[in-house]
Scaffold this active site. Structure first.
Site, PDB file in Angstrom:
ATOM      1  N   HIS A  49       3.996   2.161   5.286  1.00 40.81           N
ATOM      2  CA  HIS A  49       5.407   2.122   5.658  1.00 40.81           C
ATOM      3  C   HIS A  49       6.238   2.649   4.485  1.00 40.81           C
ATOM      4  CE1 HIS A  49       4.935  -1.923   3.711  1.00 40.81           C
ATOM      5  NE2 HIS A  49       6.034  -1.528   3.112  1.00 40.81           N
TER       6      HIS A  49
HETATM    7  P1  TYD Z   1       3.964  -6.059   4.863  1.00 40.23           P
HETATM    8  O1  TYD Z   1       5.136  -5.646   4.047  1.00 40.23           O
HETATM    9  O2  TYD Z   1       3.744  -5.341   6.159  1.00 40.23           O
HETATM   10  O3  TYD Z   1       2.632  -5.982   3.995  1.00 40.23           O
HETATM   11  P2  TYD Z   1       1.891  -4.746   3.317  1.00 40.23           P
HETATM   12  O4  TYD Z   1       2.888  -3.665   3.078  1.00 40.23           O
HETATM   13  O5  TYD Z   1       1.312  -5.288   2.070  1.00 40.23           O
HETATM   14  O6  TYD Z   1       0.805  -4.288   4.226  1.00 40.23           O
HETATM   15  O7  TYD Z   1       4.074  -7.621   5.112  1.00 40.23           O
HETATM   16  C1  TYD Z   1       3.054  -8.385   5.718  1.00 40.23           C
HETATM   17  C2  TYD Z   1       3.704  -9.550   6.458  1.00 40.23           C
HETATM   18  O8  TYD Z   1       4.372 -10.414   5.543  1.00 40.23           O
HETATM   19  C3  TYD Z   1       4.727  -9.096   7.477  1.00 40.23           C
HETATM   20  O9  TYD Z   1       4.614  -9.936   8.608  1.00 40.23           O
HETATM   21  C4  TYD Z   1       6.054  -9.364   6.817  1.00 40.23           C
HETATM   22  C5  TYD Z   1       5.756 -10.515   5.877  1.00 40.23           C
HETATM   23  N1  TYD Z   1       6.556 -10.482   4.633  1.00 40.23           N
HETATM   24  C6  TYD Z   1       7.475 -11.484   4.387  1.00 40.23           C
HETATM   25  O10 TYD Z   1       7.664 -12.424   5.189  1.00 40.23           O
HETATM   26  N2  TYD Z   1       8.187 -11.438   3.228  1.00 40.23           N
HETATM   27  C7  TYD Z   1       8.028 -10.450   2.320  1.00 40.23           C
HETATM   28  O11 TYD Z   1       8.709 -10.443   1.262  1.00 40.23           O
HETATM   29  C8  TYD Z   1       7.072  -9.401   2.604  1.00 40.23           C
HETATM   30  C9  TYD Z   1       6.854  -8.269   1.627  1.00 40.23           C
HETATM   31  C10 TYD Z   1       6.361  -9.458   3.770  1.00 40.23           C
END
Ligand code: TYD
Length: 136
Positions: A49
């Protein structure tokens, strides 16, 4: 500033090392959020993303991982494997984190609170939006 490695000088002596992260000093933004990834798997990549309005610094405080950053024109790969080095990731940068070591702990500092609406999760949307961002 899109992406760059930042070296953090450590306070080291025979007892070990200490690094302080301070907003607007060695971190180029106001730190509003800190989170960390752990229990990651070598064969499970994350990220995929970009953010419209978020800057981050990624620091592998334990172990190692790789990060591929993409500004829509060029992809660059970094290996993060030093607790005294951070990767700054600016706005409208697609990122993928992969090849996490078993002991990886990836610390992330961010300049804003969590906001799912700030995510660009489809690569086609990213390509469209990044081209608009750079022609502003
Ligand atoms: P995501 O940003 O998609 O993870 P990555 O980029 O590491 O693959 O986040 C994973 C999950 O955690 C998603 O459901 C959103 C949640 N999340 C939070 O609740 N707070 C945060 O600060 C972050 C970064 C993610």
């Amino acid at each position: 500033m899109e992406n760059s490695l930042i070296d953090f000088p450590a306070n080291s002596d025979e007892r070990g090392s200490l690094i302080a992260l301070e907003q607007f000093k060695n971190i180029p933004f106001e730190i509003k959020r800190v989170y960390y990834l752990f229990g990651t798997k070598h064969d499970k990549a994350r990220g995929f993303h970009a953010h419209a309005d978020l800057e981050q610094v990624l620091i592998c405080v334990s172990g190692s991982c790789k990060v591929r950053v993409d500004n829509g024109k060029k992809k660059t790969e970094y290996e993060l494997n030093k607790p005294n080095q951070g990767l700054f990731i600016g706005k409208y940068i697609w990122r993928e984190m992969f090849e996490f070591s078993a002991d990886c702990i990836l610390l992330v500092l961010a300049n804003n609170y969590f906001d799912e609406n700030d995510y660009i999760r489809r690569y086609e949307d990213f390509q469209l939006e990044v081209s608009k961002f750079y022609t502003k």
